[in-house]
Motif scaffolding. Structure first.
Motif, PDB file in Angstrom:
ATOM      1  N   LEU A 143       0.825  -1.208   0.000  1.00 33.70           N
ATOM      2  CA  LEU A 143       0.000   0.000   0.000  1.00 33.70           C
ATOM      3  C   LEU A 143       0.862   1.263   0.000  1.00 33.70           C
ATOM      4  CD1 LEU A 143      -2.757  -1.082   2.516  1.00 33.70           C
ATOM      5  CD2 LEU A 143      -3.013  -0.720   0.080  1.00 33.70           C
TER       6      LEU A 143
ATOM      7  N   THR B 135       3.252   2.023  -1.833  1.00 35.28           N
ATOM      8  CA  THR B 135       3.635   2.513  -3.159  1.00 35.28           C
ATOM      9  C   THR B 135       2.554   3.385  -3.774  1.00 35.28           C
ATOM     10  OG1 THR B 135       2.676   0.589  -4.199  1.00 35.28           O
ATOM     11  CG2 THR B 135       4.994   0.455  -3.619  1.00 35.28           C
ATOM     12  N   GLY B 136       1.333   3.309  -3.229  1.00 33.23           N
ATOM     13  CA  GLY B 136       0.253   4.119  -3.778  1.00 33.23           C
ATOM     14  C   GLY B 136      -0.203   3.659  -5.156  1.00 33.23           C
ATOM     15  N   SER B 137       0.147   2.431  -5.522  1.00 36.45           N
ATOM     16  CA  SER B 137      -0.259   1.937  -6.831  1.00 36.45           C
ATOM     17  C   SER B 137      -1.561   1.177  -6.696  1.00 36.45           C
ATOM     18  CB  SER B 137       0.840   1.019  -7.378  1.00 36.45           C
ATOM     19  OG  SER B 137       0.281  -0.040  -8.113  1.00 36.45           O
ATOM     20  N   SER B 138      -2.453   1.364  -7.669  1.00 35.94           N
ATOM     21  CA  SER B 138      -3.742   0.686  -7.564  1.00 35.94           C
ATOM     22  C   SER B 138      -3.571  -0.819  -7.714  1.00 35.94           C
ATOM     23  CB  SER B 138      -4.696   1.221  -8.611  1.00 35.94           C
ATOM     24  OG  SER B 138      -4.063   1.254  -9.847  1.00 35.94           O
ATOM     25  N   PHE B 139      -2.633  -1.244  -8.532  1.00 30.14           N
ATOM     26  CA  PHE B 139      -2.418  -2.684  -8.721  1.00 30.14           C
ATOM     27  C   PHE B 139      -1.949  -3.333  -7.420  1.00 30.14           C
ATOM     28  CE2 PHE B 139      -1.826  -1.254 -13.123  1.00 30.14           C
ATOM     29  CZ  PHE B 139      -2.790  -2.041 -13.721  1.00 30.14           C
ATOM     30  N   GLU B 140      -1.004  -2.672  -6.781  1.00 40.53           N
ATOM     31  CA  GLU B 140      -0.446  -3.283  -5.584  1.00 40.53           C
ATOM     32  C   GLU B 140      -1.456  -3.280  -4.441  1.00 40.53           C
ATOM     33  OE1 GLU B 140       3.717  -2.318  -4.821  1.00 40.53           O
ATOM     34  OE2 GLU B 140       3.814  -1.719  -6.923  1.00 40.53           O
TER      35      GLU B 140
ATOM     36  N   MET C 289      -4.562  -3.723  -4.899  1.00 40.70           N
ATOM     37  CA  MET C 289      -5.431  -4.850  -5.226  1.00 40.70           C
ATOM     38  C   MET C 289      -4.819  -6.158  -4.736  1.00 40.70           C
ATOM     39  SD  MET C 289      -6.610  -5.666  -9.053  1.00 40.70           S
ATOM     40  CE  MET C 289      -4.946  -6.122  -9.480  1.00 40.70           C
TER      41      MET C 289
END
Lengths: 303, 678
Positions: free
Chosen positions: A112, A114-119, A121
């Motif tokens: 979380l 990293t602020g990436s939507s994939f991660e 998920m």
């Protein structure tokens, strides 16, 4: 002498993924990578520099170390037949589960970070699937506590002996449950496909997209360690007391190899489930462990 | 022990002096607080709470090893004798109250800085805080039903007034009234129970309850007590005030409420359990099962809610469930004469009560930090706070780990005890009945632990990590040192319990052995448990060391390598923005769908019509229903309201009519007397 199991687990962890990969390549008729390729990959990662995301904080830096340390800690508690683990006390399997949970917690929040939507998920899925596994493990250990009257890994495995048909059934079912738990905890088929190329369908792999260098090496090696650790737990069901080391050692190695081949076979012949089927599949483990519990009740002549 | 009695026995006059000191401190602060300068009010309240805490802790520490400090005062004809007794159980809770209230005031001084201008409001607030502390102390020591109820009532009212500090907000007022009404339903049950005992035993003395439970079947009176105390504690379905009151209150108040007010319910239940000697198994199993359901329901709701403080309130419900499990295990152990089970259950419950008061107040205070800096409690509006508020982030993380029951923090120690109790129950429970119940409980506790990890990774991740989701008008910054110090204090105790649990556990164990009632605890049972707990602490320390070594090696090696900083890998997409991050809603969505029959989602939106080529901005709303409010309390409430509508003509707002009602009443009385009806 209590260090034996630790050394054995470290030793088998070196070959485990190699065997899995070899099995897969043999089944698919490929020449495939070499036996030591996974290890070489990890060694290469250990020597590499790292790329960090701008969004991340110290959580991202510290999480892989905590993950690795938590797996090591869990390994400390795994016994080897008549030999206790490095740490052994009443209720050590509770600590075992919670130490692993600590590592999982950090790997989830580092995704979380990293602020990436994939991660995010991947993190959400990992949190969900690992929480669904928990009851199965505790029911299993509770059942064996009832069967043997002991509450630590070493004492439970040390006093476990199979006599009747039901008890053989118990041992087999328990081994099956542990294989499944290991597959789920390590994000392998059929819950997660580590070789998929689409981020949307990943669970564990997508969480560690931004990790690189030494940290990624730590995470990958932790996976190997976790496999070997669960393999050792399974092997303990077959290392019933009274065996000398020249029996138990081959049994241990043999079980690990069979376990690795099973993992490879499952991955060769099964497709990944649809994401919304996974919870049902994981809950199945809880019901198998309840079966084990009922078996124990019958064995103890309670029913 | 005989030698110690001399030492521990406080003389009558000293004790009376100490009690008078406590009451006088409270009275003085009530009188003088409004006349002080605005910046001194908080410090005066701190001084008053500190004096009271010091005196009561002094008495409590004397009583903690098992010698109760008892004193009886004559309260006139109505009350009869009022025993003021500090025994092990009260002492344990008094110490919890004192620590939480002290850190609460310390934190509150910083937190209330921005409300300083509301002079009258803040005077009242600090007066109430002192009284609130006093009333909780009184609840712990008074052993006369009537006096107890008065203290209990004072506690409810002061805390309700503390909750509605921001009374100019409609929802705060509503939450306060909700709380007040529910507390009085609880008081009604308690009053009935105490009066029942009074009519049977002729005294309001707590000793009467013990006698009552011996020659009556205790199930029904205990049930009344359990409801009365359970409303305060927040067992389902009596929990509905918690998720409203906690978010409405100022953060230091919610911290103290969740930390100790709720524990007063637990104290009450434990006090009644102390007097139970028959029907133990039935009551124990009922409490155990109800507690498991409470824990599961609480954490399930915590996982889906997006208001930080509401999430924490649901987590309180979860933890009450875990404490209740300990009580249930202890009762079953007492019932089947398994001393190990009994001790581990009660000690686990006591220790978890202490642990929960620590990490929950820490979490509420950090939530207060967030609210103070960002003026929102909605997780979806936050993000990336770890860069702006690193200390708050770290403290919240520690609290989150502790509440998830993860080593090396204190939450693990007490959860370990509860697990050990359940395993013990499976092992020597005495038959399929207990083993089956316990195995289901252990499965439930495991899944509760898993869900709390999901909940807190979600909360920490969305609030503190990633990048900010909304551009805030005021940039948040780290809170003042004055607000950080109490948090460090709490963290220190938490780590101490996590790493060196021995001393805390031994104390809890000795109190648990006092709860055995008629069953005497064999001296050889107790020593068997402590070493395990000490080992748990050492192993936790080892885990910390292992992490430190790994991190050290990792940092050493990677410092020699090249390190580059790049944007997050977007899987090929080059224009990501912060709104694309995984939200807290999306994080727990899959999970919530699994349990959608409990966590029902309500969505509000319109489908885009096919004919619309250029869609306009649109709204989408989604929130989760509270199961009990929607399905039970709501419908019943509506029925009552509908029925009451028929009587609206009575309540018509005309003063003349009300005077007439009074007149009617007198006439009826006269007529009734005339015909000898009364």
């Amino acid at each position: 002498m209590s260090i034996v199991s630790f050394l054995l687990i470290i030793f088998t962890s070196l070959f485990f993924t190699g065997i899995v990969i070899r099995t897969k390549s043999i089944f698919s008729g490929r020449k495939g990578p070499g036996f030591f390729q996974p290890l070489k990959d990890i060694r290469r990662l250990f020597r590499k520099g790292a790329v960090y995301s701008k969004t991340t904080s110290f959580i991202f830096q510290i999480a892989p170390s905590i993950y690795f340390a938590s797996v090591l800690m869990a390994i400390f508690m795994v016994p080897f037949g008549n030999q206790p683990g490095i740490i052994s006390f009443q209720g050590d399997f509770i600590f075992f589960a919670y130490a692993l949970a600590l590592g999982k917690f950090f790997i989830i929040i580092s995704a979380l970070d990293t602020g990436s939507s994939f991660e995010g998920m991947g993190a959400s899925r990992e949190a969900l699937y690992s929480l669904l596994v928990e009851p199965a493990f505790f029911i299993l250990m509770g059942s064996f506590a009832l069967l043997t009257g002991h509450t630590s890994f070493y004492e439970i495995f040390g006093s476990l002996h199979f006599g009747s048909y039901i008890s053989y059934g118990e041992g087999t079912l328990a081994a099956i449950v542990l294989v499944f738990i290991a597959l789920i905890e390590n994000s392998r088929m059929p819950v997660d496909d580590p070789k998929t190329h689409l981020e949307l369908t990943m669970v564990h792999e997508v969480m560690i997209l931004d990790n690189s260098g030494f940290d990624l090496g730590l995470i990958l090696y932790s996976t190997n360690l976790k496999f070997a650790m669960y393999g050792a737990l399974i092997a303990n069901f077959f290392l019933t007391p009274g065996y000398e080391w020249y029996y138990s050692l081959p049994i241990f190695i043999g079980v690990q190899i069979v376990f690795a081949v099973i993992v490879g076979t499952v991955e060769s012949f099964m497709a990944r489930f649809r994401m919304n089927h996974n919870p049902q599949y994981i809950f199945m483990l809880t019901s198998i462990s309840l079966l084990i519990f009922i078996g124990v009740l019958i064995l103890k002549k309670f029913v | 022990m005989d030698m110690n009695i001399e030492y521990f026995n406080l003389p009558f006059t000293t004790l009376t002096g100490l009690y008078t000191g406590i009451i006088l401190t409270a009275i003085f602060s009530v009188i003088f607080l409004p006349f002080l300068r605005k910046e001194w009010k908080g410090y005066t309240a701190l001084l008053a709470v500190f004096i009271n805490a010091a005196i009561s802790s002094f008495i409590a520490i004397h009583a903690l090893p098992g010698e109760s400090v008892e004193q009886t005062y004559y309260g006139g004809n109505v009350f009869g004798n009022i025993p003021v007794c500090v025994d092990g159980l009260s002492a344990w809770f008094i110490l919890i109250i004192n620590f939480t209230c002290l850190t609460g005031v310390l934190y509150g001084i910083g937190y209330m800085k921005s409300y300083e201008e509301q002079k009258r409001n803040s005077s009242l607030h600090w007066i109430l805080f002192v009284l609130f502390h006093l009333s909780m102390l009184a609840v712990c020591v008074l052993q006369n039903g009537l006096a107890f109820l008065i203290a209990w009532e004072l506690m409810s009212i002061t805390s309700m007034l503390l909750v509605i500090f921001e009374h100019y907000r409609a929802e705060t007022l509503k939450a306060g009234i909700n709380y007040l009404v529910q507390m009085h339903i609880g008081v009604a049950f308690l009053s009935i129970a105490f009066i029942w005992v009074y009519f049977s035993e002729g005294s309001f003395d707590f000793a009467g309850i013990a006698a009552f439970f011996i020659h009556q079947r205790p199930v029904w009176p205990f049930f009344l007590f359990f409801i009365g105390f359970g409303i305060k504690a927040g067992f389902i379905p009596l929990h509905t005030w918690l998720p409203h009151a906690h978010p409405a209150a100022p953060s230091h108040v919610s911290g103290v409420m969740s930390g100790v007010i709720v524990k007063m319910g637990i104290y009450g239940i434990l006090r009644m359990v102390l007097y139970l000697n028959t029907d133990l198994i039935r009551i124990g199993e009922s409490i155990l099962i109800l507690s498991v359901l409470t824990a599961f329901y609480g954490i399930l709701n915590a996982a889906v809610h997006r208001d930080v403080k509401r999430m924490l309130a649901y987590c309180t419900i979860e933890n009450i469930g875990i404490i209740g499990m300990g009580i249930g295990i202890g009762l079953i152990g007492k019932g089947i004469h398994n001393q190990y089970l009994m001790l581990i259950g009660f000690a686990g419950a006591l220790l978890h009560a202490l642990n929960h008061s620590l990490y929950k107040s820490l979490l509420f205070f950090t939530a207060g930090n967030i609210y103070q800096q960002t003026h929102t409690r909605d997780m979806e509006q936050l993000g990336g706070l770890i860069k702006k508020m690193p200390v708050t982030a770290l403290l919240f993380l520690c609290g989150a780990l502790a509440i998830g029951g993860l080593p090396p923090f204190n939450g693990f120690v007490s959860e370990f005890l509860i697990y050990s109790g359940l395993i013990e129950g499976i092992r020597f429970g005495g038959g399929a009945q207990f083993s089956s119940v316990m195995v289901l409980c252990i499965a439930a506790l495991a899944i509760v632990g898993g869900i709390s990890i999901l909940t807190f990774s979600k909360t920490f991740g969305t609030v503190f990590l990633g990048s900010p989701r909304v551009v805030l008008t005021h940039q948040p910054k780290e809170v003042s040192l004055a607000m950080q110090i109490p948090l460090y204090l709490i963290l220190f105790i938490m780590v101490m319990i996590g790493i060196f649990p021995g001393i805390f556990f031994d104390t809890a164990l000795s109190i648990a052995s006092q709860m055995s009632g008629t069953i005497s605890v064999l001296p050889e049972v107790m020593p068997g448990i402590s070493p395990v707990i000490v080992t748990v602490g050492r192993v936790s320390l080892l885990l910390v060391l292992l992490i430190a070594i790994t991190y050290f090696v990792r940092t050493k090696i990677s410092s020699a390598r090249t390190i580059t900083v790049q944007p997050t890998w977007g899987c090929g997409y080059v224009a990501p923005n912060s709104r694309m991050q995984y939200t807290s809603k999306s994080f727990s969505k899959t999970f919530a769908k699994l349990f959608s029959y409990i966590t029902t989602e309500k969505k509000k939106y319109f489908e885009i019509a096919g004919s619309k080529i250029f869609p306009l901005p649109r709204n989408f709303q989604s929130h989760y229903h509270e199961f009990f409010e929607k399905n039970f309390i709501g419908p019943v409430n509506n029925r009552i309201f509908a029925f009451m509508n028929y009587f609206m003509f009575i309540n018509n707002g005309n003063l003349q009519m009300y005077v007439l009602y009074g007149f009617f009443f007198i006439v009826i009385l006269l007529v009734a007397t005339f015909f000898n009806l009364l």
